[in-house]
Design a protein around this motif. Structure first.
Motif, PDB file in Angstrom:
ATOM      1  N   GLN A  60     -28.396 -78.528  -2.475  1.00 48.88           N
ATOM      2  CA  GLN A  60     -28.330 -77.364  -1.976  1.00 48.88           C
ATOM      3  C   GLN A  60     -27.726 -76.971  -0.637  1.00 48.88           C
ATOM      4  OE1 GLN A  60     -32.317 -75.642  -2.843  1.00 48.88           O
ATOM      5  NE2 GLN A  60     -31.891 -74.974  -4.880  1.00 48.88           N
ATOM      6  N   GLN A  61     -28.216 -77.710   0.141  1.00 49.37           N
ATOM      7  CA  GLN A  61     -27.657 -77.736   1.589  1.00 49.37           C
ATOM      8  C   GLN A  61     -26.026 -77.828   1.878  1.00 49.37           C
ATOM      9  OE1 GLN A  61     -30.223 -77.198   3.884  1.00 49.37           O
ATOM     10  NE2 GLN A  61     -28.652 -76.739   5.619  1.00 49.37           N
ATOM     11  N   LYS A  62     -25.300 -78.400   0.681  1.00 50.56           N
ATOM     12  CA  LYS A  62     -23.863 -78.427   0.947  1.00 50.56           C
ATOM     13  C   LYS A  62     -23.291 -77.185   0.649  1.00 50.56           C
ATOM     14  CE  LYS A  62     -23.457 -83.133  -0.451  1.00 50.56           C
ATOM     15  NZ  LYS A  62     -22.924 -84.114  -1.462  1.00 50.56           N
ATOM     16  N   VAL A  63     -24.068 -75.893   0.525  1.00 53.13           N
ATOM     17  CA  VAL A  63     -23.605 -74.647   0.205  1.00 53.13           C
ATOM     18  C   VAL A  63     -22.924 -74.091   1.581  1.00 53.13           C
ATOM     19  CG1 VAL A  63     -25.848 -73.606   0.965  1.00 53.13           C
ATOM     20  CG2 VAL A  63     -24.107 -72.128  -0.634  1.00 53.13           C
ATOM     21  N   ASN A  64     -23.329 -74.634   2.612  1.00 53.17           N
ATOM     22  CA  ASN A  64     -22.803 -74.102   3.840  1.00 53.17           C
ATOM     23  C   ASN A  64     -21.351 -74.825   4.075  1.00 53.17           C
ATOM     24  OD1 ASN A  64     -25.207 -73.017   5.437  1.00 53.17           O
ATOM     25  ND2 ASN A  64     -25.913 -74.830   4.565  1.00 53.17           N
ATOM     26  N   ASP A  65     -20.937 -75.807   3.383  1.00 52.29           N
ATOM     27  CA  ASP A  65     -19.489 -76.224   3.476  1.00 52.29           C
ATOM     28  C   ASP A  65     -18.595 -75.300   2.449  1.00 52.29           C
ATOM     29  OD1 ASP A  65     -20.535 -78.285   5.157  1.00 52.29           O
ATOM     30  OD2 ASP A  65     -20.800 -79.512   3.536  1.00 52.29           O
ATOM     31  N   LEU A  66     -19.292 -74.428   1.867  1.00 47.70           N
ATOM     32  CA  LEU A  66     -18.582 -73.946   0.767  1.00 47.70           C
ATOM     33  C   LEU A  66     -18.126 -72.524   1.130  1.00 47.70           C
ATOM     34  CD1 LEU A  66     -20.803 -74.499  -2.439  1.00 47.70           C
ATOM     35  CD2 LEU A  66     -18.776 -76.036  -1.468  1.00 47.70           C
ATOM     36  N   ILE A  67     -18.759 -71.933   2.155  1.00 52.13           N
ATOM     37  CA  ILE A  67     -18.331 -70.686   2.672  1.00 52.13           C
ATOM     38  C   ILE A  67     -16.954 -70.488   3.122  1.00 52.13           C
ATOM     39  CG2 ILE A  67     -19.401 -68.695   4.013  1.00 52.13           C
ATOM     40  CD1 ILE A  67     -21.186 -69.484   1.764  1.00 52.13           C
ATOM     41  N   LEU A  68     -16.336 -69.603   2.714  1.00 49.29           N
ATOM     42  CA  LEU A  68     -14.745 -69.352   3.076  1.00 49.29           C
ATOM     43  C   LEU A  68     -14.837 -68.090   3.926  1.00 49.29           C
ATOM     44  CD1 LEU A  68     -13.101 -70.116  -0.373  1.00 49.29           C
ATOM     45  CD2 LEU A  68     -13.384 -71.785   1.788  1.00 49.29           C
ATOM     46  N   SER A  69     -13.885 -68.018   4.933  1.00 48.76           N
ATOM     47  CA  SER A  69     -13.581 -66.792   5.572  1.00 48.76           C
ATOM     48  C   SER A  69     -12.599 -65.847   5.325  1.00 48.76           C
ATOM     49  CB  SER A  69     -13.663 -67.285   7.320  1.00 48.76           C
ATOM     50  OG  SER A  69     -13.154 -66.294   7.894  1.00 48.76           O
ATOM     51  N   ASP A  81     -31.334 -69.669   0.248  1.00 48.64           N
ATOM     52  CA  ASP A  81     -32.162 -69.971   1.200  1.00 48.64           C
ATOM     53  C   ASP A  81     -31.710 -71.213   2.145  1.00 48.64           C
ATOM     54  OD1 ASP A  81     -34.056 -67.980   0.907  1.00 48.64           O
ATOM     55  OD2 ASP A  81     -35.293 -69.390  -0.248  1.00 48.64           O
ATOM     56  N   ALA A  82     -30.696 -71.887   1.612  1.00 47.18           N
ATOM     57  CA  ALA A  82     -30.246 -72.968   2.495  1.00 47.18           C
ATOM     58  C   ALA A  82     -29.124 -72.763   3.374  1.00 47.18           C
ATOM     59  CB  ALA A  82     -29.700 -73.985   1.277  1.00 47.18           C
ATOM     60  N   LEU A  83     -28.678 -71.365   3.316  1.00 49.76           N
ATOM     61  CA  LEU A  83     -27.668 -71.214   4.264  1.00 49.76           C
ATOM     62  C   LEU A  83     -28.185 -71.162   5.872  1.00 49.76           C
ATOM     63  CD1 LEU A  83     -26.109 -67.937   2.430  1.00 49.76           C
ATOM     64  CD2 LEU A  83     -25.019 -70.140   2.793  1.00 49.76           C
ATOM     65  N   GLU A  84     -27.151 -71.777   6.514  1.00 49.40           N
ATOM     66  CA  GLU A  84     -27.522 -71.755   8.014  1.00 49.40           C
ATOM     67  C   GLU A  84     -27.069 -70.549   8.741  1.00 49.40           C
ATOM     68  OE1 GLU A  84     -25.405 -75.324   9.269  1.00 49.40           O
ATOM     69  OE2 GLU A  84     -26.691 -76.612   8.176  1.00 49.40           O
ATOM     70  N   ARG A  85     -26.124 -69.843   8.188  1.00 48.89           N
ATOM     71  CA  ARG A  85     -25.842 -68.582   8.870  1.00 48.89           C
ATOM     72  C   ARG A  85     -26.725 -67.382   8.276  1.00 48.89           C
ATOM     73  NH1 ARG A  85     -19.548 -66.929   9.555  1.00 48.89           N
ATOM     74  NH2 ARG A  85     -19.756 -64.949  10.947  1.00 48.89           N
ATOM     75  N   SER A  86     -27.062 -66.488   9.171  1.00 47.23           N
ATOM     76  CA  SER A  86     -27.789 -65.364   8.607  1.00 47.23           C
ATOM     77  C   SER A  86     -26.801 -64.140   8.506  1.00 47.23           C
ATOM     78  CB  SER A  86     -28.677 -64.937  10.019  1.00 47.23           C
ATOM     79  OG  SER A  86     -29.381 -63.773   9.534  1.00 47.23           O
TER      80      SER A  86
END
Length: 255
Positions: A64-73, A108-113
């Motif tokens: 789940q923590q790898k979701v932060n690597d999936l976010i695209l701008s 919930d694992a997202l580091e960005r708010s």
């Protein structure tokens, strides 16, 4: 029900929220295995990539923590794209623990708010849509002004009731009636009247058929990121204003 304008609504609502306040952090999450929102925001290549994807973080709690690597701008908001492997997610989730809470754990694992998270769902009820219903604070319902929408909406709200018995309640934020052709005929007007009466307190926003909306889609942006002016911006802007007034953070866009 497919063809209700679900993904178009998701993209334009995300754009409207970002346009309402340039400081808002908005995330569009594409949970539909067809990847239409991913395509509609210009990330088709990612949909077919061989890297870790939303499929992996949904089916494996340890990932789940790898979701932060999936976010695209994206130029208007961030995107958590779908992937072609997502067609196998529902089969995997049916035999997994905490089936309905996987998406909630991923977010919930997202580091960005984020100020607002838009969840674009599959065009049918099932484990992925249930995950979105469990996760979301509010429900946005796109529909077409046709009779077959009636049963689809009744079925959707029956499912919402079932979810609410086991999890938290979900606010009905509004209904967007899409692709309205003017002048309206008698059948269309009858459906518009029915939508207005469908549920007390559910705002109904009418989106007329506009070429500019389709052109914005083709350019991978919302109508707020599109150079061509469109009078439907006012409707989406009104809806975004009403959502902000209700201070809801996570919204599911469902059939």
């Amino acid at each position: 029900m497919g063809g209700s304008g679900k993904t178009t609504t998701s993209i334009n609502l995300a754009g409207a929220l970002g346009n309402y306040n340039k400081d808002f952090e908005v995330l569009l999450v594409d949970t539909d295995p067809q990847g239409t929102a991913t395509e509609g925001t210009g990330f088709t290549d990612v949909y077919h990539s061989e890297d870790v994807s939303l499929y992996d973080v949904l089916t494996d709690i340890d990932e789940q923590q790898k979701v932060n690597d999936l976010i695209l701008s994206h130029e208007e908001f961030d995107v958590l794209p779908s992937h072609e492997l997502m067609f196998g997610v529902e089969r995997e989730l049916q035999s997994s623990p905490k089936t309905e809470e996987r998406l909630d754990g991923v977010l919930d694992a997202l580091e960005r708010s984020y100020d607002y998270v838009i969840l674009d769902t599959p065009p049918h009820l099932g484990p992925l849509t249930n995950n979105a219903l469990v996760t979301a604070d509010g429900l946005v319902v796109p529909a077409k002004p046709v009779r077959r929408s009636i049963r689809a909406l009744e079925t959707l709200f029956e499912q919402v009731g079932i979810i609410e018995k086991h999890f938290s309640s979900i606010d009905r934020l509004g209904m967007l009636v899409n692709d309205i052709q003017y002048p309206v005929d008698g059948d269309t007007q009858e459906m518009l009247d029915w939508f207005t009466r469908f549920e007390d307190g559910l705002g109904v926003y009418q989106i007329r058929n506009r070429v500019a909306i389709k052109r914005a889609w083709n350019n991978g942006v919302s109508i707020f990121g599109h150079e061509e002016e469109c009078d439907m911006e006012e409707v989406y802007d009104e809806f975004a204003t009403d959502i902000v007034a209700g201070t809801r953070q996570e919204m599911i866009i469902d059939e």
